[in-house]
Write an enzyme that holds these catalytic residues in place. Structure first.
Site, PDB file in Angstrom:
ATOM      1  N   CYS A 166      40.521 -11.210   1.511  1.00 54.16           N
ATOM      2  CA  CYS A 166      39.201 -10.667   2.443  1.00 54.16           C
ATOM      3  C   CYS A 166      38.764  -9.432   1.842  1.00 54.16           C
ATOM      4  CB  CYS A 166      39.548 -10.639   3.826  1.00 54.16           C
ATOM      5  SG  CYS A 166      39.687 -12.374   4.647  1.00 54.16           S
ATOM      6  N   CYS A 175      43.100  -8.593   4.424  1.00 49.04           N
ATOM      7  CA  CYS A 175      44.192  -9.201   3.490  1.00 49.04           C
ATOM      8  C   CYS A 175      43.777  -8.664   2.055  1.00 49.04           C
ATOM      9  CB  CYS A 175      44.892 -10.569   3.601  1.00 49.04           C
ATOM     10  SG  CYS A 175      43.286 -11.778   3.347  1.00 49.04           S
ATOM     11  N   HIS A 219      39.481 -16.856   7.133  1.00 53.12           N
ATOM     12  CA  HIS A 219      39.988 -15.580   7.909  1.00 53.12           C
ATOM     13  C   HIS A 219      38.811 -14.955   8.670  1.00 53.12           C
ATOM     14  CE1 HIS A 219      43.846 -14.944   5.051  1.00 53.12           C
ATOM     15  NE2 HIS A 219      43.684 -15.927   5.697  1.00 53.12           N
ATOM     16  N   GLU A 254      37.086 -12.258   8.762  1.00 50.59           N
ATOM     17  CA  GLU A 254      36.021 -11.574   7.709  1.00 50.59           C
ATOM     18  C   GLU A 254      35.416 -12.741   6.786  1.00 50.59           C
ATOM     19  OE1 GLU A 254      39.076 -11.204   7.649  1.00 50.59           O
ATOM     20  OE2 GLU A 254      39.876  -9.254   6.994  1.00 50.59           O
TER      21      GLU A 254
END
Ligand SMILES: [Zn+2]
Length: 146
Positions: A88, A79, A54, A56
């Site tokens: 994350c 998330c 993702h 991040e």
């Protein structure tokens, strides 16, 4: 200290990065993230294809130094749940980020404020709502809000 104009600039950079996530990131939402230390961007990321980093996680993977003076600007709430990839929000906690600035919350019922709670419960400074309208206008068609 970081002034507001500078903060808006960092979030706008994260928003521009998030455009690069499309279309490969689908069905995940296109998210952008920048890491900032001492007023300078030190790492950047955006949502990779499903099963990969993702936004991040990509930004964190590209930055090896301690995060205790680093702020993450991320267009969507990190998330909180483990899907195809680790959460994350938990990764940001584990890595010891100082502060997280989020543009808009994730209406996905698996998240929906839980990502913010994970960060806050770990004692991380969290701000929500920077550039929210601008980010929401771009990302909202890709969000799961059923
Ligand atoms: Zn995530």
């Amino acid at each position: 200290m970081t002034d507001l104009a500078q903060e808006i600039g960092f979030m706008q950079r994260a928003l521009i990065l998030s455009h690069q996530a499309l279309p490969a990131c689908r069905p995940n939402p296109p998210v952008g993230c920048v890491l900032v230390k001492d007023g300078e961007i030190v790492s950047e990321g955006f949502t990779q294809p499903p099963g990969c980093h993702h936004a991040e996680a990509m930004a964190l993977a590209n930055y090896d130094l301690p995060l205790n003076e680093v702020t993450a600007y991320v267009t969507l709430e990190p998330c909180s749940f483990v899907g195809r990839t680790p959460s994350c929000a938990h990764t940001l906690v584990e890595k010891g980020i100082k502060r997280v600035v989020v543009a808009t919350l994730d209406p996905d019922p698996r998240n929906s404020g839980k990502g913010i709670d994970v960060l806050k419960q770990a004692g991380i400074e969290v701000s929500v709502g920077l550039c929210e309208q601008e980010v929401f206008d771009f990302i909202s068609p890709y969000l799961l809000n059923k």
